[in-house]
Design a protein around this motif. Structure first.
Motif, PDB file in Angstrom:
ATOM      1  N   UNK A   1       8.380 -20.644  11.918  1.00 33.40           N
ATOM      2  CA  UNK A   1       8.741 -19.579  12.778  1.00 33.40           C
ATOM      3  C   UNK A   1       9.407 -20.132  14.183  1.00 33.40           C
ATOM      4  N   UNK A   2       8.562 -21.069  14.564  1.00 35.01           N
ATOM      5  CA  UNK A   2       9.033 -21.784  15.835  1.00 35.01           C
ATOM      6  C   UNK A   2      10.415 -22.585  15.697  1.00 35.01           C
ATOM      7  N   UNK A   3      10.631 -22.981  14.559  1.00 39.06           N
ATOM      8  CA  UNK A   3      11.997 -23.631  13.990  1.00 39.06           C
ATOM      9  C   UNK A   3      12.966 -22.640  14.035  1.00 39.06           C
ATOM     10  N   UNK A   4      12.877 -21.525  14.061  1.00 41.76           N
ATOM     11  CA  UNK A   4      13.789 -20.526  13.895  1.00 41.76           C
ATOM     12  C   UNK A   4      13.943 -19.515  15.037  1.00 41.76           C
ATOM     13  N   UNK A   5      13.249 -19.913  15.992  1.00 38.04           N
ATOM     14  CA  UNK A   5      13.663 -19.464  17.503  1.00 38.04           C
ATOM     15  C   UNK A   5      14.642 -20.106  18.070  1.00 38.04           C
ATOM     16  N   UNK A   6      15.310 -19.421  18.610  1.00 39.95           N
ATOM     17  CA  UNK A   6      16.806 -19.993  19.374  1.00 39.95           C
ATOM     18  C   UNK A   6      16.204 -20.475  20.690  1.00 39.95           C
ATOM     19  N   UNK A   7      15.877 -19.533  21.359  1.00 40.80           N
ATOM     20  CA  UNK A   7      15.207 -19.960  22.521  1.00 40.80           C
ATOM     21  C   UNK A   7      14.245 -20.930  22.555  1.00 40.80           C
ATOM     22  N   UNK A   8      14.430 -22.293  23.090  1.00 44.55           N
ATOM     23  CA  UNK A   8      13.555 -23.297  23.148  1.00 44.55           C
ATOM     24  C   UNK A   8      12.259 -23.179  23.807  1.00 44.55           C
ATOM     25  N   UNK A   9      12.338 -22.465  25.020  1.00 50.62           N
ATOM     26  CA  UNK A   9      11.264 -22.212  25.943  1.00 50.62           C
ATOM     27  C   UNK A   9      10.209 -21.281  25.110  1.00 50.62           C
ATOM     28  N   UNK A  10      10.840 -20.212  24.703  1.00 50.63           N
ATOM     29  CA  UNK A  10      10.096 -19.291  23.581  1.00 50.63           C
ATOM     30  C   UNK A  10       9.235 -20.032  22.727  1.00 50.63           C
ATOM     31  N   UNK A  11      10.047 -20.893  21.868  1.00 46.84           N
ATOM     32  CA  UNK A  11       9.279 -21.495  20.844  1.00 46.84           C
ATOM     33  C   UNK A  11       8.199 -22.377  21.244  1.00 46.84           C
ATOM     34  N   UNK A  12       8.491 -23.128  22.479  1.00 48.91           N
ATOM     35  CA  UNK A  12       7.369 -24.052  23.054  1.00 48.91           C
ATOM     36  C   UNK A  12       6.213 -23.264  23.528  1.00 48.91           C
ATOM     37  N   UNK A  13       6.508 -21.929  23.944  1.00 49.65           N
ATOM     38  CA  UNK A  13       5.342 -20.905  24.307  1.00 49.65           C
ATOM     39  C   UNK A  13       4.642 -20.369  23.115  1.00 49.65           C
ATOM     40  N   UNK A  14       5.043 -20.410  21.960  1.00 47.41           N
ATOM     41  CA  UNK A  14       4.585 -19.507  20.921  1.00 47.41           C
ATOM     42  C   UNK A  14       2.939 -20.140  20.616  1.00 47.41           C
ATOM     43  N   UNK A  15       2.954 -21.510  20.515  1.00 44.61           N
ATOM     44  CA  UNK A  15       1.698 -22.011  19.860  1.00 44.61           C
ATOM     45  C   UNK A  15       0.428 -21.491  20.962  1.00 44.61           C
ATOM     46  N   UNK A  16       0.774 -21.501  22.339  1.00 43.72           N
ATOM     47  CA  UNK A  16      -0.265 -21.251  23.254  1.00 43.72           C
ATOM     48  C   UNK A  16      -0.469 -19.784  23.257  1.00 43.72           C
ATOM     49  N   UNK A  17       0.578 -18.808  23.287  1.00 40.25           N
ATOM     50  CA  UNK A  17       0.554 -17.488  23.222  1.00 40.25           C
ATOM     51  C   UNK A  17      -0.408 -16.903  21.943  1.00 40.25           C
ATOM     52  N   UNK A  18       0.008 -17.463  20.734  1.00 37.81           N
ATOM     53  CA  UNK A  18      -0.649 -17.274  19.456  1.00 37.81           C
ATOM     54  C   UNK A  18      -2.112 -17.696  19.420  1.00 37.81           C
ATOM     55  N   UNK A  19      -2.424 -18.722  19.878  1.00 34.66           N
ATOM     56  CA  UNK A  19      -3.852 -19.263  20.014  1.00 34.66           C
ATOM     57  C   UNK A  19      -4.697 -18.164  21.031  1.00 34.66           C
ATOM     58  N   UNK A  20      -4.030 -17.782  21.998  1.00 29.48           N
ATOM     59  CA  UNK A  20      -4.562 -16.881  22.984  1.00 29.48           C
ATOM     60  C   UNK A  20      -4.801 -15.419  22.116  1.00 29.48           C
TER      61      UNK A  20
END
Length: 286
Positions: free
Chosen positions: A31-50
């Motif tokens: 999913x991260x690889x399919x997100x066009x916004x690089x900042x959003x992709x970088x944030x996904x791990x922390x958001x999902x863990x939370x």
């Protein structure tokens, strides 16, 4: 030959789905690889863990359990990053007050624990920017033993929801499917004498289906490497199409009857993210 998503949902066993669930990080990577916004992709791990590991215990540590406005805003950021991005929703959610968020989430969680799903969703959708899909994100993390998250990928794995509209009735169908799947997986593991494994819940079942959907469509090699799909699953994959068509036709007929019974619940509970029309939905929600 890997079973398709619908077949896996209908026929997958506990040991197979546990193997799939362990691949959740890989699916999140897809999913991260399919997100066009690089900042959003970088944030996904922390958001999902939370969301997956921290938010639930935090909510349940309070008496009574509830979310704060800051947590609702962060939950919406997680949802928009993990799913379809609709920026108007964030503005609507930020328009809620702390007191209203605490009361609505307190009431919704309490009702969900009492297995009153329809009323629970209704209690949460009084909040600006919150429809059935966002309400499900709150309930899945706070009451995972009864509730699952309304993810697009999961809805698209259910024949009756191929044309879902983010309505309350659509969520009821999805959650019922995940609850039945969790029950079946627990039964299959009991028969397999699987010991020391945590029980399946609707939320855990939803995560496994989401994982399988992402990997089946974008990285099948990872699934194949599991080596848990036996010949019977392959046979089911080959003959599943007719069964799915029959099921979809039956469910479509049932939904048509329900939607024309005069109650109008589906329309009333439509999620503001269903059409992207911020002005229309803002008026509806406020």
């Amino acid at each position: 030959m890997l079973p398709d998503v619908v077949t896996m949902l209908a026929e997958g066993l506990g040991r197979e789905m546990r193997g799939v669930l362990e691949l959740y990080p890989q699916a999140l990577g897809v999913l991260k690889g399919r997100i066009k916004n690089k900042k959003a992709a970088e944030d996904l791990d922390d958001l999902d863990k939370w969301y997956q590991e921290e938010l639930g215990p935090t909510i349940l540590s309070r008496t009574p359990p509830h979310l704060t406005l800051a947590e609702l805003i962060r939950l919406m950021k997680w949802k928009l990053t993990r799913g379809k991005f609709r920026p108007a929703l964030m503005g609507l959610v930020k328009g809620n007050t702390e007191q209203v968020v605490i009361k609505a989430t307190r009431d919704g969680i309490k009702l969900a624990k009492e297995k009153k799903l329809t009323i629970a969703v209704g209690a949460l959708t009084v909040l600006k920017g919150v429809g059935p899909a966002t309400a499900s994100a709150i309930l899945a993390v706070a009451v995972p033993e009864h509730c699952s998250f309304y993810a697009d990928e999961v809805a698209e794995s259910i024949p009756a929801l191929k044309t879902h509209k983010y309505s309350l009735r659509d969520y009821e169908v999805l959650n019922s499917e995940m609850a039945q799947l969790a029950e079946r997986l627990n039964t299959s593991e009991l028969l397999d004498q699987t010991k020391g494994k945590p029980k399946w819940t609707p939320h855990k079942a939803e995560l496994a289906v989401w994982t399988y959907y992402l990997l089946y469509n974008h990285n099948q090699e990872v699934l194949t490497s599991l080596g848990v799909f036996d010949e019977s699953m392959e046979k089911e994959a080959k003959k599943g199409e007719k069964r799915r068509e029959k099921l979809a036709n039956r469910n479509s007929e049932k939904r048509y009857e329900d939607e024309n019974d005069g109650e109008g619940d589906g329309k009333r509970a439509a999620d503001p993210e269903s059409n992207g029309d911020g002005h229309k939905n803002k008026k509806h929600k406020t």
